[in-house]
Design a protein around this motif. Sequence first.
Motif, PDB file in Angstrom:
ATOM      1  N   SER A  98       0.824  -1.209   0.000  1.00 15.70           N
ATOM      2  CA  SER A  98       0.000   0.000   0.000  1.00 15.70           C
ATOM      3  C   SER A  98       0.856   1.256   0.000  1.00 15.70           C
ATOM      4  N   ARG A  99       1.936   1.252   0.784  1.00 18.71           N
ATOM      5  CA  ARG A  99       2.821   2.429   0.837  1.00 18.71           C
ATOM      6  C   ARG A  99       3.462   2.690  -0.541  1.00 18.71           C
ATOM      7  N   LYS A 100       3.939   1.638  -1.188  1.00 13.04           N
ATOM      8  CA  LYS A 100       4.545   1.808  -2.505  1.00 13.04           C
ATOM      9  C   LYS A 100       3.513   2.310  -3.518  1.00 13.04           C
ATOM     10  N   PHE A 101       2.282   1.830  -3.400  1.00 13.10           N
ATOM     11  CA  PHE A 101       1.230   2.265  -4.315  1.00 13.10           C
ATOM     12  C   PHE A 101       0.909   3.743  -4.113  1.00 13.10           C
ATOM     13  N   THR A 145      -5.684  15.102  -1.777  1.00 12.89           N
ATOM     14  CA  THR A 145      -5.606  14.392  -3.060  1.00 12.89           C
ATOM     15  C   THR A 145      -6.409  13.094  -3.010  1.00 12.89           C
ATOM     16  N   ILE A 146      -6.378  12.435  -1.855  1.00 15.00           N
ATOM     17  CA  ILE A 146      -7.093  11.172  -1.665  1.00 15.00           C
ATOM     18  C   ILE A 146      -8.467  11.463  -1.075  1.00 15.00           C
ATOM     19  N   SER A 147      -9.500  10.820  -1.600  1.00 13.84           N
ATOM     20  CA  SER A 147     -10.857  11.046  -1.109  1.00 13.84           C
ATOM     21  C   SER A 147     -10.984  10.619   0.351  1.00 13.84           C
ATOM     22  N   GLN A 148     -11.987  11.165   1.032  1.00 14.72           N
ATOM     23  CA  GLN A 148     -12.201  10.842   2.446  1.00 14.72           C
ATOM     24  C   GLN A 148     -12.475   9.356   2.646  1.00 14.72           C
ATOM     25  N   GLU A 149     -13.177   8.738   1.704  1.00 14.87           N
ATOM     26  CA  GLU A 149     -13.459   7.299   1.805  1.00 14.87           C
ATOM     27  C   GLU A 149     -12.168   6.498   1.771  1.00 14.87           C
ATOM     28  N   ASN A 150     -11.277   6.851   0.844  1.00 18.14           N
ATOM     29  CA  ASN A 150     -10.002   6.140   0.744  1.00 18.14           C
ATOM     30  C   ASN A 150      -9.081   6.476   1.904  1.00 18.14           C
ATOM     31  N   GLU A 151      -9.113   7.731   2.387  1.00 21.59           N
ATOM     32  CA  GLU A 151      -8.324   8.115   3.554  1.00 21.59           C
ATOM     33  C   GLU A 151      -8.704   7.260   4.760  1.00 21.59           C
ATOM     34  N   LYS A 152     -10.001   7.057   4.942  1.00 20.39           N
ATOM     35  CA  LYS A 152     -10.478   6.273   6.091  1.00 20.39           C
ATOM     36  C   LYS A 152      -9.959   4.841   6.027  1.00 20.39           C
ATOM     37  N   VAL A 153      -9.966   4.241   4.825  1.00 16.73           N
ATOM     38  CA  VAL A 153      -9.474   2.871   4.660  1.00 16.73           C
ATOM     39  C   VAL A 153      -7.993   2.799   5.011  1.00 16.73           C
ATOM     40  N   VAL A 154      -7.199   3.713   4.448  1.00 19.78           N
ATOM     41  CA  VAL A 154      -5.751   3.723   4.703  1.00 19.78           C
ATOM     42  C   VAL A 154      -5.470   3.913   6.187  1.00 19.78           C
ATOM     43  N   GLU A 155      -6.181   4.867   6.814  1.00 18.75           N
ATOM     44  CA  GLU A 155      -5.934   5.162   8.231  1.00 18.75           C
ATOM     45  C   GLU A 155      -6.228   3.944   9.106  1.00 18.75           C
ATOM     46  N   THR A 167     -11.270 -10.026  10.140  1.00 15.44           N
ATOM     47  CA  THR A 167     -10.702  -8.675  10.066  1.00 15.44           C
ATOM     48  C   THR A 167      -9.644  -8.591   8.981  1.00 15.44           C
ATOM     49  N   MET A 168      -8.800  -9.627   8.875  1.00 17.90           N
ATOM     50  CA  MET A 168      -7.757  -9.633   7.846  1.00 17.90           C
ATOM     51  C   MET A 168      -8.370  -9.653   6.448  1.00 17.90           C
ATOM     52  N   GLU A 169      -9.422 -10.457   6.259  1.00 15.25           N
ATOM     53  CA  GLU A 169     -10.097 -10.504   4.962  1.00 15.25           C
ATOM     54  C   GLU A 169     -10.696  -9.136   4.624  1.00 15.25           C
ATOM     55  N   LYS A 170     -11.319  -8.502   5.617  1.00 19.33           N
ATOM     56  CA  LYS A 170     -11.956  -7.194   5.408  1.00 19.33           C
ATOM     57  C   LYS A 170     -10.912  -6.149   5.014  1.00 19.33           C
ATOM     58  N   ASP A 171      -9.767  -6.126   5.735  1.00 15.31           N
ATOM     59  CA  ASP A 171      -8.726  -5.147   5.424  1.00 15.31           C
ATOM     60  C   ASP A 171      -8.150  -5.377   4.033  1.00 15.31           C
ATOM     61  N   PHE A 172      -7.964  -6.632   3.655  1.00 18.82           N
ATOM     62  CA  PHE A 172      -7.436  -6.942   2.317  1.00 18.82           C
ATOM     63  C   PHE A 172      -8.404  -6.448   1.237  1.00 18.82           C
ATOM     64  N   THR A 173      -9.705  -6.738   1.425  1.00 21.52           N
ATOM     65  CA  THR A 173     -10.709  -6.335   0.440  1.00 21.52           C
ATOM     66  C   THR A 173     -10.778  -4.820   0.324  1.00 21.52           C
ATOM     67  N   GLU A 174     -10.729  -4.117   1.460  1.00 18.29           N
ATOM     68  CA  GLU A 174     -10.840  -2.657   1.427  1.00 18.29           C
ATOM     69  C   GLU A 174      -9.623  -2.012   0.767  1.00 18.29           C
ATOM     70  N   ILE A 175      -8.429  -2.544   1.017  1.00 18.39           N
ATOM     71  CA  ILE A 175      -7.238  -2.010   0.342  1.00 18.39           C
ATOM     72  C   ILE A 175      -7.335  -2.261  -1.160  1.00 18.39           C
ATOM     73  N   ARG A 176      -7.811  -3.424  -1.547  1.00 18.11           N
ATOM     74  CA  ARG A 176      -7.967  -3.744  -2.978  1.00 18.11           C
ATOM     75  C   ARG A 176      -8.953  -2.784  -3.641  1.00 18.11           C
ATOM     76  N   GLU A 177     -10.090  -2.516  -2.961  1.00 19.47           N
ATOM     77  CA  GLU A 177     -11.075  -1.583  -3.512  1.00 19.47           C
ATOM     78  C   GLU A 177     -10.518  -0.161  -3.548  1.00 19.47           C
TER      79      GLU A 177
END
Length: 298
Positions: free
Chosen positions: A211-214, A240-250, A270-280
């Motif tokens: 995620s950091r490299k991306f 630059t990043i939308s609030q929705e994406n900021e929330k996922v990253v945070e 929780t791990m599955e949820k975090d993986f899916t949200e980063i992918r989205e």
Amino acid sequence: MKKILFTICFLICATAFSQILSSSIEKKTLALGETNLFIIKIVNLTGQNVSAAAKDELLPFHFEEIKDSIGVNTHSYERKIEFAVYEEGKFTIPELEFKVGDRILKTIPYEIEVVNTAKKGDQINDIMKNKEVKLETADYWQLYKWYVLAALALIALIIVTIIFIKWGRKKKSSPVVATNQTLKELDSLKKKKYIEEGNYRSFYVELIDISRKFITRQYHLPADVLLTDDLIQLMKKNNTISQENEKVVEEVFLRGDLVKFAKTFPDKETMEKDFTEIREFVKRSSKDLEFENLRKDV
């Protein structure tokens, strides 16, 4: 009187059958590279399982684990960790969590001071006196030829880099390519089956690294060098990043930090949820860039 006796008996039984965690550290002050021993014991298990950080992954970053041995039976759990530190300074072993059944037990924190035992001004004596040797041109070439060749190679590399930057087309820097490349990296992470095996520490380390490299490639933010709190603050300030994406990253990054220092133990859901949200988040990133380009045009 009967109530007092009953209360005393109850407290004695509760103490006798509850789990007790103890920890000890062999030395509080170490020389550079000197080994130390950290021991954690839990008694009165009564057959309950103990969950903790994976083997060789219990201590924080600066502590180099040499040996991590775990002894378990129906009544007790003992973990002995031999470690060393190769930097001077004061380092802390934080509270470490151990889950026994439904209970969370924590160790006390320890502060370790690492010192350099070499004294300033120590005299080093030569075994033999130095001899003067006259060198010819060929001798100097043999001594320094690799430095000359390395300098020439460096100059050539600089010239090629300048040419590439000036005339080359950076096709791989486009948002679509960065997105597709990151999605492939996420698919590779999924295939390692960290989630299925419950290896949450390796999972979050690689997920956040991807995620950091991306973020660095896609948004041109220095995510690969900033601490999590600084990155979150910069994202909110940059817009630059939308609030929705900021929330996922945070949320994912903060949870990853807690996992790294063994302060939380996420489950598979929780791990599955975090993986899916980063992918989205990676898929949605192009919309952030489109909005940013429109804002610049206005």
